[in-house]
Scaffold this active site. Structure first.
Site, short mmCIF file in Angstrom:
data_model
loop_
_atom_site.label_atom_id
_atom_site.label_comp_id
_atom_site.label_asym_id
_atom_site.label_seq_id
_atom_site.Cartn_x
_atom_site.Cartn_y
_atom_site.Cartn_z
N ALA A 110 -3.16 -2.62 -14.02
CA ALA A 110 -2.41 -1.82 -15.00
C ALA A 110 -0.91 -1.94 -14.70
O ALA A 110 -0.50 -2.33 -13.60
CB ALA A 110 -2.84 -0.36 -14.95
N PHE A 111 -0.11 -1.59 -15.69
CA PHE A 111 1.33 -1.86 -15.57
C PHE A 111 1.99 -1.07 -14.45
O PHE A 111 3.06 -1.43 -13.99
CB PHE A 111 2.05 -1.58 -16.91
N LYS A 112 1.34 0.01 -13.99
CA LYS A 112 1.98 0.82 -12.95
C LYS A 112 2.23 0.01 -11.67
O LYS A 112 3.16 0.29 -10.93
CB LYS A 112 1.17 2.07 -12.67
N ASP A 113 1.43 -1.04 -11.47
CA ASP A 113 1.67 -1.92 -10.31
C ASP A 113 3.06 -2.56 -10.36
O ASP A 113 3.64 -2.86 -9.31
CB ASP A 113 0.64 -3.05 -10.26
N MET A 116 5.14 0.16 -8.84
CA MET A 116 4.64 0.73 -7.58
C MET A 116 4.66 -0.27 -6.43
O MET A 116 4.92 0.10 -5.29
CB MET A 116 3.23 1.27 -7.79
#
Ligand SMILES: *Cc1c(COP(=O)(O)O)cnc(C)c1O
Length: 468
Positions: A110-113, A116
């Site tokens: 997911a794009f949060k990587d 993060m």
């Protein structure tokens, strides 16, 4: 580069201060005192750079010399080395003017990587410099926990403890957390639901002696560094499609407003983004705001795109601050009345300015499945349910000029939502190779009752800070 609070009652800080603090002491969010801006020639000079290099240059504009260039470059290189595609964030063309920007090639799909993976390294770097250690605690209903764990695993100065409601996450979500066997990663499966976990985390932060003893910290979506680390991919895509000479539009599936705020920031820095399109599921507070100046919270309803099942978009406060001409008292007042009445009063002139730039539309579950089916039939490319709301919004709200390409933020891999995919197109997308053996990996987790004393004891056992 200094950062000020949107509510004006907290001292200004530098980048490392903002990184470690997260939220400002007055409850506001940190924003740059002034926005860096690049001339067309400076944007052009970044066209064709490898993603880690571009990311280091852009994030470097926000660190204000607090992190040496070479160290930052090393961090972006390491952060994006774990991604499963040589372009890190590739563009996939869907029709003559619409391009999916795939932000899901990181370890948790997911794009949060994207943010993060860099954030964990920035934390570690700043902590090492200060000779400090933190214990990150967080509650998750599924996705944010795994992105945080992947970001913090094996970092020397961080311990991370994530609480999830036992038996209430999907098996993929649980295994993405519990199969990380690094010694600084601890998963607590708590008897109860997500709210139980959330309340326990809040209670730990409210327990001042415990908070101090553990040096508790969080990596939530209001952290400025997360927004900063999301700006580069908009520049990367826009440059690839012809910016700064050619204007572009973006379409972003939106929950906490962090991702689209990064696109707004890229525009503020001089990138020619003509229009910012946001999409949501039936939790449509943001589309209602941009179409009718109606920012009123309603109960959250579950949907096929759970990361957008939100009624209070925490990062919106940063845009509000700008819409109100950076007036911290007016921002604090609007946030207070939103909290008290569930309705945010935004003066018409300020709303007008937002509405010129932003468009928004919501899509219900049936529409989302239909859109997944339509895109897949037309292109062979399958959006996940979040991204499907954005491909739909891109079609509905694209600028009139067909020469302006629309960049759709594809925020999750469809294999993360196999049930929705099966309903839409009749098959379950395969997990990419790096996760193919997820179901046979060893898990480690600790089962606990929803009891503060027992959870604090578990955190204390795990935090190396205690034993240093
Ligand atoms: C978190 C998330 C979103 C929402 O992003 P915000 O920055 O909160 O607006 C959209 N799609 C997916 C898949 C997400 O995980």
């Amino acid at each position: 580069m200094r950062y000020v609070s949107t509510r004006g009652e907290a001292p200004a800080r530098d980048f490392p201060g903002v990184l470690l603090a997260g939220l400002a002491e007055d409850g506001g969010l940190f924003v740059p005192e002034t926005w860096p801006s690049l001339a067309a020639a400076e944007w052009r000079a970044m066209r064709g750079l490898p993603y880690p290099e571009l990311a280091a240059r852009i994030v470097g504009l926000f660190t204000g010399g607090t992190i040496p260039e070479a160290a930052l470059r090393r961090m972006t290189e390491e952060a994006y080395a774990s991604f499963n595609h040589p372009a890190v964030a590739p563009l996939v063309q869907l029709d003559t003017r619409t391009f999916a920007l795939e932000l899901f090639h990181g370890p948790t799909l997911a794009f949060k990587d994207m943010a993060m993976q860099l954030l964990g390294r920035l934390f570690d770097h700043v902590l090492a410099e200060r000779g400090e250690r933190v214990t990150i605690v967080g509650a998750t209903s599924g996705d944010t926990g795994s992105a945080a764990i992947e970001a913090c695993r094996d970092r020397a100065n961080i311990d991370i403890v994530i609480l999830h409601p036992q038996g209430r996450t999907s098996e993929v979500q649980r295994r993405q957390m519990t199969t990380v066997l690094s010694s600084n990663v601890h998963n607590l499966a708590v008897e109860g639901d997500f709210d139980t976990c959330q309340d326990l985390v809040k209670a730990m932060f409210a327990d001042a002696p415990f908070r101090r003893e553990m040096n508790l910290s969080a990596v939530n979506s209001i952290n400025w560094a997360r927004v900063a680390a999301q700006i580069p991919y908009y520049a990367y895509a826009a440059l690839a499609l012809g910016a700064p000479e050619r204007p572009v539009a973006v379409s972003v599936p939106t929950g906490n407003f962090g991702n689209v705020l990064a696109a707004w920031a890229a525009r503020k820095m001089g990138l020619p983004i003509e229009r910012l399109i946001i999409s949501s599921n039936r939790n449509d507070i943001l589309p209602r705001f941009f179409t009718a100046n109606d920012m009123s919270a309603r109960p959250v309803e579950p949907s096929l795109s759970p990361s957008m099942d939100i009624q209070v978009s925490s990062n919106f406060e940063r845009l509000l601050f700008e819409l109100l001409d950076r007036d911290p008292a007016a921002t604090a007042q609007a946030m207070r009345s939103f909290r008290e009445t569930g309705r945010m009063p935004v003066p018409d002139a300020a709303w007008q300015r937002a509405a010129e730039l932003f468009r928004g539309v919501a899509l219900d579950d049936a529409g989302t499945l239909e859109e997944m089916r339509r895109v897949h039939a037309a292109t062979g490319w399958l959006p996940d349910p979040h991204s499907a709301t954005a491909t739909h919004a891109a079609r509905a709200l694209a600028p009139e000029d067909p020469a302006i390409p629309v960049i759709v933020a594809a925020t999750a891999h469809p294999a993360k939502f196999p049930d929705a995919a099966e309903q839409a197109v009749g098959f379950r997308p395969a997990l990419p190779p790096h996760l193919a053996d997820l179901f046979t990996r060893e898990e480690r987790l600790e089962l606990l009752p929803g009891d503060l004393a027992q959870v604090e004891a578990a955190v204390r056992r795990h935090a190396r800070r205690n034993r240093a």
